[in-house]
Each structure stands twice: as structure tokens, then as C-alpha cells.
Motif scaffolding. Structure first.
Motif, PDB file in Angstrom:
ATOM      1  N   ARG A  96      49.311  75.447  51.634  1.00  0.00           N
ATOM      2  CA  ARG A  96      48.775  76.664  51.027  1.00  0.00           C
ATOM      3  C   ARG A  96      47.291  76.493  50.702  1.00  0.00           C
ATOM      4  NH1 ARG A  96      49.226  82.160  50.351  1.00  0.00           N
ATOM      5  NH2 ARG A  96      48.207  82.744  48.407  1.00  0.00           N
ATOM      6  N   ALA A  97      46.920  75.320  50.211  1.00  0.00           N
ATOM      7  CA  ALA A  97      45.524  75.062  49.879  1.00  0.00           C
ATOM      8  C   ALA A  97      44.651  75.112  51.130  1.00  0.00           C
ATOM      9  CB  ALA A  97      45.381  73.713  49.187  1.00  0.00           C
ATOM     10  N   GLN A  98      45.139  74.564  52.233  1.00  0.00           N
ATOM     11  CA  GLN A  98      44.373  74.592  53.472  1.00  0.00           C
ATOM     12  C   GLN A  98      44.220  76.021  53.987  1.00  0.00           C
ATOM     13  OE1 GLN A  98      46.911  71.832  55.589  1.00  0.00           O
ATOM     14  NE2 GLN A  98      45.332  70.241  55.565  1.00  0.00           N
ATOM     15  N   GLN A  99      45.284  76.811  53.897  1.00  0.00           N
ATOM     16  CA  GLN A  99      45.208  78.204  54.332  1.00  0.00           C
ATOM     17  C   GLN A  99      44.175  78.978  53.513  1.00  0.00           C
ATOM     18  OE1 GLN A  99      49.257  79.487  53.857  1.00  0.00           O
ATOM     19  NE2 GLN A  99      49.881  78.802  55.877  1.00  0.00           N
ATOM     20  N   SER A 100      44.163  78.741  52.196  1.00  0.00           N
ATOM     21  CA  SER A 100      43.203  79.448  51.338  1.00  0.00           C
ATOM     22  C   SER A 100      41.776  79.025  51.649  1.00  0.00           C
ATOM     23  CB  SER A 100      43.523  79.181  49.857  1.00  0.00           C
ATOM     24  OG  SER A 100      44.793  79.704  49.514  1.00  0.00           O
ATOM     25  N   ALA A 101      41.569  77.723  51.901  1.00  0.00           N
ATOM     26  CA  ALA A 101      40.223  77.248  52.229  1.00  0.00           C
ATOM     27  C   ALA A 101      39.751  77.840  53.551  1.00  0.00           C
ATOM     28  CB  ALA A 101      40.211  75.722  52.294  1.00  0.00           C
ATOM     29  N   GLY A 115      41.895  89.251  70.852  1.00  0.00           N
ATOM     30  CA  GLY A 115      41.936  88.359  69.701  1.00  0.00           C
ATOM     31  C   GLY A 115      41.980  86.931  70.188  1.00  0.00           C
ATOM     32  N   CYS A 116      42.280  86.009  69.280  1.00  0.00           N
ATOM     33  CA  CYS A 116      42.310  84.582  69.624  1.00  0.00           C
ATOM     34  C   CYS A 116      43.363  84.338  70.700  1.00  0.00           C
ATOM     35  CB  CYS A 116      42.611  83.745  68.388  1.00  0.00           C
ATOM     36  SG  CYS A 116      42.656  81.954  68.696  1.00  0.00           S
ATOM     37  N   VAL A 117      42.971  83.607  71.762  1.00  0.00           N
ATOM     38  CA  VAL A 117      43.872  83.394  72.898  1.00  0.00           C
ATOM     39  C   VAL A 117      44.654  82.094  72.787  1.00  0.00           C
ATOM     40  CG1 VAL A 117      42.383  84.733  74.419  1.00  0.00           C
ATOM     41  CG2 VAL A 117      42.067  82.250  74.275  1.00  0.00           C
ATOM     42  N   PHE A 118      44.444  81.304  71.718  1.00  0.00           N
ATOM     43  CA  PHE A 118      45.193  80.070  71.524  1.00  0.00           C
ATOM     44  C   PHE A 118      46.666  80.406  71.316  1.00  0.00           C
ATOM     45  CE2 PHE A 118      46.585  76.172  69.511  1.00  0.00           C
ATOM     46  CZ  PHE A 118      45.742  75.194  69.993  1.00  0.00           C
ATOM     47  N   ALA A 119      47.537  79.631  71.931  1.00  0.00           N
ATOM     48  CA  ALA A 119      48.971  79.921  71.883  1.00  0.00           C
ATOM     49  C   ALA A 119      49.470  80.068  70.448  1.00  0.00           C
ATOM     50  CB  ALA A 119      49.752  78.808  72.584  1.00  0.00           C
ATOM     51  N   GLY A 120      50.110  81.185  70.156  1.00  0.00           N
ATOM     52  CA  GLY A 120      50.731  81.404  68.855  1.00  0.00           C
ATOM     53  C   GLY A 120      49.825  82.007  67.809  1.00  0.00           C
ATOM     54  N   CYS A 121      48.540  82.214  68.108  1.00  0.00           N
ATOM     55  CA  CYS A 121      47.609  82.741  67.109  1.00  0.00           C
ATOM     56  C   CYS A 121      47.439  84.243  67.300  1.00  0.00           C
ATOM     57  CB  CYS A 121      46.255  82.048  67.213  1.00  0.00           C
ATOM     58  SG  CYS A 121      45.096  82.549  65.904  1.00  0.00           S
ATOM     59  N   ASP A 122      47.381  84.976  66.186  1.00  0.00           N
ATOM     60  CA  ASP A 122      47.178  86.417  66.271  1.00  0.00           C
ATOM     61  C   ASP A 122      45.935  86.852  65.505  1.00  0.00           C
ATOM     62  OD1 ASP A 122      48.027  85.979  63.723  1.00  0.00           O
ATOM     63  OD2 ASP A 122      49.722  87.373  63.781  1.00  0.00           O
ATOM     64  N   ALA A 123      44.960  85.942  65.365  1.00  0.00           N
ATOM     65  CA  ALA A 123      43.722  86.293  64.673  1.00  0.00           C
ATOM     66  C   ALA A 123      42.995  87.388  65.434  1.00  0.00           C
ATOM     67  CB  ALA A 123      42.825  85.062  64.549  1.00  0.00           C
ATOM     68  N   PRO A 124      42.501  88.419  64.749  1.00  0.00           N
ATOM     69  CA  PRO A 124      41.832  89.529  65.434  1.00  0.00           C
ATOM     70  C   PRO A 124      40.479  89.121  66.003  1.00  0.00           C
ATOM     71  CG  PRO A 124      41.653  89.779  63.060  1.00  0.00           C
ATOM     72  CD  PRO A 124      42.572  88.617  63.288  1.00  0.00           C
ATOM     73  N   VAL A 136      40.851  86.680  49.733  1.00  0.00           N
ATOM     74  CA  VAL A 136      41.376  85.469  50.375  1.00  0.00           C
ATOM     75  C   VAL A 136      42.818  85.679  50.826  1.00  0.00           C
ATOM     76  CG1 VAL A 136      42.044  83.065  49.955  1.00  0.00           C
ATOM     77  CG2 VAL A 136      39.804  83.868  49.222  1.00  0.00           C
ATOM     78  N   GLU A 137      43.614  86.333  49.984  1.00  0.00           N
ATOM     79  CA  GLU A 137      45.022  86.536  50.320  1.00  0.00           C
ATOM     80  C   GLU A 137      45.175  87.452  51.532  1.00  0.00           C
ATOM     81  OE1 GLU A 137      49.098  85.765  49.827  1.00  0.00           O
ATOM     82  OE2 GLU A 137      47.301  84.833  48.978  1.00  0.00           O
ATOM     83  N   SER A 138      44.289  88.441  51.661  1.00  0.00           N
ATOM     84  CA  SER A 138      44.395  89.347  52.804  1.00  0.00           C
ATOM     85  C   SER A 138      44.220  88.585  54.107  1.00  0.00           C
ATOM     86  CB  SER A 138      43.350  90.457  52.692  1.00  0.00           C
ATOM     87  OG  SER A 138      42.034  89.948  52.872  1.00  0.00           O
ATOM     88  N   ILE A 139      43.287  87.651  54.136  1.00  0.00           N
ATOM     89  CA  ILE A 139      43.065  86.870  55.350  1.00  0.00           C
ATOM     90  C   ILE A 139      44.164  85.841  55.534  1.00  0.00           C
ATOM     91  CG2 ILE A 139      41.508  85.205  56.433  1.00  0.00           C
ATOM     92  CD1 ILE A 139      39.180  86.724  55.301  1.00  0.00           C
ATOM     93  N   THR A 140      44.610  85.228  54.445  1.00  0.00           N
ATOM     94  CA  THR A 140      45.679  84.232  54.540  1.00  0.00           C
ATOM     95  C   THR A 140      46.941  84.835  55.132  1.00  0.00           C
ATOM     96  OG1 THR A 140      44.812  83.020  52.629  1.00  0.00           O
ATOM     97  CG2 THR A 140      47.112  82.630  53.221  1.00  0.00           C
ATOM     98  N   GLN A 141      47.320  86.021  54.665  1.00  0.00           N
ATOM     99  CA  GLN A 141      48.552  86.644  55.142  1.00  0.00           C
ATOM    100  C   GLN A 141      48.403  87.236  56.540  1.00  0.00           C
ATOM    101  OE1 GLN A 141      51.429  86.364  53.683  1.00  0.00           O
ATOM    102  NE2 GLN A 141      50.518  85.265  51.965  1.00  0.00           N
TER     103      GLN A 141
END
Length: 418
Positions: free
Chosen positions: A228-233, A335-344, A212-217
């Protein structure tokens, strides 16, 4: 009828609580409020100790039988509205105070919290007391040391000390089976949402936290206001997404596990339909907008139903976004094209800019990669658009554009170039 007063001391306590409730806290400053809170917390600890002591005496005298119940745990659940876990914890704390006088004295003085007493309670379990006696352990001395730790050290430190003591009682015992310490309960609510409750052993918990932490970070876009709880979920859901997309999970009745949504075609193409247009595989209902989001990058099966709901015709399943198109979209967007997102890219769905159910083509020009979070945003009012120069721009529901940073000359750009 049993009196609710109990004793003169309880009556005086009730009167004091009435006085506290009548005090006006408005306008008081921080230091004064903190002083008041400190006194209340000490009093709360002391009161909790008396509750635990009384529960223990009720247990010894089988008081629950007076109300037709077998145990104090069942009485606490039925008469006091306790959860099963809280009732069991309180009964255990009462037993611990009876067996560990030093801890009881600290709790009665208000310097040990109810959580601290509950953490120490396993030391007083009959099997652990028997093991201590067999080894000549000075339980009274151990209790005094634990009371000192509970009163002066953080809760996590107390838990570690208790664990270390219990482990030393049986250093040569068999290694416990970690699977016996694991449990997971998924409770579904009326609106389809779920609550999770579970326990993991140390190694299992470490594995889950690491994943979970690898994806959160790895997915912390600028301007992220999630807790933090929302990020973990979100990370836990992403783990499920990754596994489902990989196709390596065990097959269920000849079919690979997948998310199932049943929705009428009229509901799918009509955004004005109600919030329960789609039904999911495990019984949850979702809105037509949510169904359209899931249908952006899924497999569609056409089923024609008769007037009484019986299937009349089953069409061939087909993938909305074929593999070769997805590879092209991934190569272009990265990756994600939404402004400010760097999700692969492997966290993303292929989003139809104009939904296929509304006549949009399943093509490279009509597609864009969006992570789960931002795919949801786009289906709830946000908008993305690819410019002729290959850059993506993002707008909020109110029509304002999300801008990342200004460039010289006043120009801005908002997302990665395609």
C-alpha cells in the motif's frame, strides 16, 4: 562520575531484562508467544510511564544543567540519541502525567501506551489548563474520562476525543489559519533519493488523500505485488508527472518547471557506463540506463563543452517525440501497453523500442506508451514488442513471457491491442 545504576529497583529491572534476553524463543507456539508479548507490552507501558515521570522530575530540578545543557529535550537528543520530535513528545508526556493524575495512574498500571499518553498531553498544556480553569472545567474528571478512553478504545478514537475537548475549550475563538499547520521537509540522501516529512491540516490532508487515492485505485494492474505504501508513493509521483506534463505550473525564471538531466553523449549511448553517469537538476546522480529512460520522451539540448568544462556551443533544443507523433501513439495504444496494466495515456511516456541514442527512429512503429512504473521496468530488463496483428507482448528479464489468461486452443494474449 554519575552512576549508571540509578537505584536497586533499576538494577533489578536490568537483571530481569537479562533473564528475558537469555530465554530461547525458538520452538514456542503462537499462543505462548502472544502471552509473553502481552506481558511484555504491559511492562513496556509501565516502564515508559516511569521514564516520563523521571524526565519530568529532571526538568523540574534542572538536571540537564548538570551536563551543561539547558533543557531535557536537548539532553535526550544529545545523551539518549532521541530525534527532536521524540524528545519533545517525551517531555510533553512527563508534564501531562504530572498534571493529570488519572492518566498517570493508568499509565503506571500499564493499561495506557506511551502513544496514548502523548495523545492526551495537549490537554495539560498551560494555555489549555488556564482556559479550563477560567471556564470552571473539572480537569480531573476530564482526565479520568480520557484515561478510560485511552485504556479501552482505539488510538484514533482517543485522538478524536482529545481534539473534541480542546475545540470545546474555545468554541468562539478565531478559525486557525490552516497554512500555519502545514509543513513539508524534503531531505536528499547521498544516493539522490529523498525522504519526506510533513504535516497537513485536516482539509489539506483530505485533498492530498483524495488525489493520491484516485490514482491508486485507478491503476491496479493484475498481479500487482506493491505494498500500500508503494502504491501511494507511485501515485504521488504520478501527480507530479501529470502537473509537469500539463504545463500549467508557475514559471521559474522564464522556464516552465521540468526534470533536468545532464549526461555525456558517450554515457547515454553506452549501457555499460557506471551508476552516476547523469546529474539531475537538484543534484542527484542517476545511472545511464535511468537517463536513457528519461530521454525517451523528453526535450534534448546539445551543449558542447571545452576541456575545462566551459560551454562552447549551445544547440537548439528539440522535442524527441513531437506532439503530432504523441497523439498518433496515444490514438493507437490507448494507454500503457505493458501486460496487465490499464494506466491511461495521459499517465504515460512514449517509449522508443530501439532507443534514439542507439539509432532508433522517432516514429510510430518504434514507439509505445508506458506508464512510469513499467517504463522503468522496460529499461531494467523487461521487453515489449508489437505484433503484426497490433497486439503487444511483454517478456520478463529471464525471457519468459507475461501471460494474462489462456484462450481456447492454447493461444494467449498479454496486453491491449493497438
Amino acid at each position: 562520575m554519575r552512576s549508571t545504576g540509578g537505584s536497586d529497583a533499576v538494577s533489578r529491572l536490568a537483571a530481569a531484562l537479562d533473564d528475558l534476553a537469555a530465554e530461547d524463543l525458538a520452538g514456542r507456539f503462537g499462543p505462548e508467544l502472544l502471552d509473553r508479548l502481552g506481558g511484555l507490552l504491559t511492562a513496556s507501558n509501565r516502564l515508559a510511564a516511569q521514564v516520563a515521570r523521571t524526565v519530568r522530575e529532571c526538568e523540574l530540578t534542572q538536571a540537564a544543567e548538570h551536563d551543561g545543557l539547558k533543557t531535557m529535550a536537548s539532553w535526550l537528543r544529545g545523551h539518549a540519541g532521541f530525534s527532536a520530535a521524540a524528545a519533545s513528545r517525551l517531555v510533553g508526556s512527563g508534564r501531562a502525567l504530572a498534571e493529570l493524575p488519572a492518566v498517570a495512574a493508568a499509565a503506571v498500571a500499564g493499561v495506557v501506551t506511551p502513544e496514548g499518553v502523548a495523545a492526551v498531553a495537549p490537554v495539560a498544556a498551560p494555555k489549555h489548563l488556564a482556559a479550563a480553569q477560567a471556564q470552571g472545567v473539572d480537569v480531573a474528571g476530564v482526565a479520568a474520562a480520557l484515561a478510560e478512553v485511552a485504556a479501552t478504545q482505539p488510538y484514533a478514537e482517543l485522538r478524536q476525543v482529545v481534539h473534541h475537548y480542546l475545540a470545546r475549550l474555545d468554541p468562539d475563538g478565531p478559525e486557525p489559519d490552516p497554512t500555519e499547520q502545514r509543513s513539508l521537509v524534503i531531505v536528499r540522501h547521498a544516493d539522490g533519493s529523498v525522504s519526506l516529512r510533513g504535516e497537513l491540516d485536516a482539509v489539506g490532508g483530505e485533498k492530498l488523500q483524495a488525489a493520491v487515492e484516485s490514482i491508486t485505485q485507478a491503476t491496479r494492474p493484475s498481479g500487482d505485488t506493491r505494498t500500500r505504501a508503494q502504491q501511494s508513493a507511485d501515485a504521488l509521483v504520478q501527480l507530479a508527472d501529470n502537473q509537469l506534463a500539463a504545463g500549467s505550473l508557475p514559471v521559474l525564471r522564464t522556464v516552465k518547471p521540468h526534470v533536468v538531466v545532464r549526461v555525456d553523449l558517450t554515457d547515454l549511448v553506452d549501457p555499460s557506463r557506471g551508476p552516476t553517469a547523469g546529474r539531475m537538476g537538484f543534484g542527484a546522480t542517476i545511472s545511464a540506463a535511468r537517463a536513457r529512460w528519461l530521454a525517451c520522451d523528453g526535450t534534448i539540448t546539445r551543449i558542447v563543452l571545452g576541456p575545462e568544462g566551459q560551454p562552447l556551443d549551445l544547440g537548439r533544443s528539440h522535442r524527441v517525440v513531437p506532439p503530432h507523433l504523441r497523439r498518433a501513439v496515444e490514438a493507437r495504444d490507448g494507454g500503457c501497453v505493458f501486460a496487465g496494466c490499464d494506466a491511461p495515456s495521459h499517465w504515460c511516456d512514449v517509449h522508443h523500442l530501439i532507443h534514439w541514442a542507439e539509432g532508433g527512429d522517432t516514429s510510430l512503429d518504434n514507439s509505445g506508451l508506458l506508464c512510469e512504473r513499467h517504463h522503468t521496468k522496460v529499461h531494467h530488463g523487461f521487453r515489449i514488442e508489437r505484433q503484426p496483428d497490433g497486439r503487444w507482448r511483454t517478456w520478463r528479464p529471464d525471457g519468459t513471457e507475461i501471460l494474462i489468461f489462456p484462450r481456447l486452443g492454447g493461444d494467449t494474449f498479454c496486453s491491449r491491442a493497438g
